[in-house]
Motif scaffolding. Structure first.
Motif, short mmCIF file in Angstrom:
data_model
loop_
_atom_site.label_atom_id
_atom_site.label_comp_id
_atom_site.label_asym_id
_atom_site.label_seq_id
_atom_site.Cartn_x
_atom_site.Cartn_y
_atom_site.Cartn_z
N GLU A 56 0.83 -1.20 0.00
CA GLU A 56 0.00 0.00 0.00
C GLU A 56 0.87 1.26 0.00
N ARG A 57 1.90 1.24 0.83
CA ARG A 57 2.78 2.41 0.89
C ARG A 57 3.51 2.63 -0.43
N MET A 58 3.96 1.51 -1.03
CA MET A 58 4.65 1.61 -2.31
C MET A 58 3.72 2.15 -3.39
N ALA A 59 2.49 1.68 -3.41
CA ALA A 59 1.53 2.18 -4.40
C ALA A 59 1.29 3.67 -4.19
N ARG A 60 1.21 4.10 -2.96
CA ARG A 60 1.02 5.52 -2.67
C ARG A 60 2.21 6.33 -3.18
N LEU A 61 3.42 5.83 -2.94
CA LEU A 61 4.62 6.52 -3.41
C LEU A 61 4.68 6.55 -4.93
N GLU A 62 4.30 5.43 -5.57
CA GLU A 62 4.30 5.41 -7.03
C GLU A 62 3.31 6.44 -7.58
N GLY A 63 2.16 6.55 -6.94
CA GLY A 63 1.18 7.54 -7.38
C GLY A 63 1.71 8.96 -7.22
N MET A 64 2.37 9.21 -6.10
CA MET A 64 2.94 10.54 -5.89
C MET A 64 4.03 10.83 -6.93
N PHE A 65 4.85 9.82 -7.22
CA PHE A 65 5.92 10.01 -8.19
C PHE A 65 5.36 10.28 -9.58
N GLU A 66 4.33 9.52 -9.96
CA GLU A 66 3.71 9.75 -11.27
C GLU A 66 3.11 11.15 -11.34
#
Length: 77
Positions: A56-66
């Motif tokens: 979940e945290r990784m998905a959140r970070l990926e979304g922020m990065f995108e």
């Protein structure tokens, strides 16, 4: 009773005692193995939970990065 019969009965009783002792040791060892397996299963469940949280945290970070990458593309160079 003859001496031979007494000896056979004594050996039989001794062998029965040995079987009972070995069975007790096996049951005791199995109990310990079950307890260890229970602990391992508990640890695995905790790891699965932590892995889900990390996903979940990784998905959140990926979304922020995108989102950051898209906003950087829009800004003039």
């Amino acid at each position: 009773m003859s001496a031979e019969l007494t000896a056979v009965l004594a050996v039989g009783a001794t062998m029965f005692g040995v079987v009972v002792v070995v069975a007790g040791l096996i049951l005791s060892a199995l109990r310990e193995v079950r307890e260890e397996l229970r602990d391992v299963r508990k640890d695995i469940d905790e790891l699965r939970k932590e892995l889900g949280e990390l996903r979940e945290r990784m998905a959140r970070l990926e979304g922020m990065f995108e989102g950051f990458a898209r906003s950087s593309e829009r800004e003039p160079a």
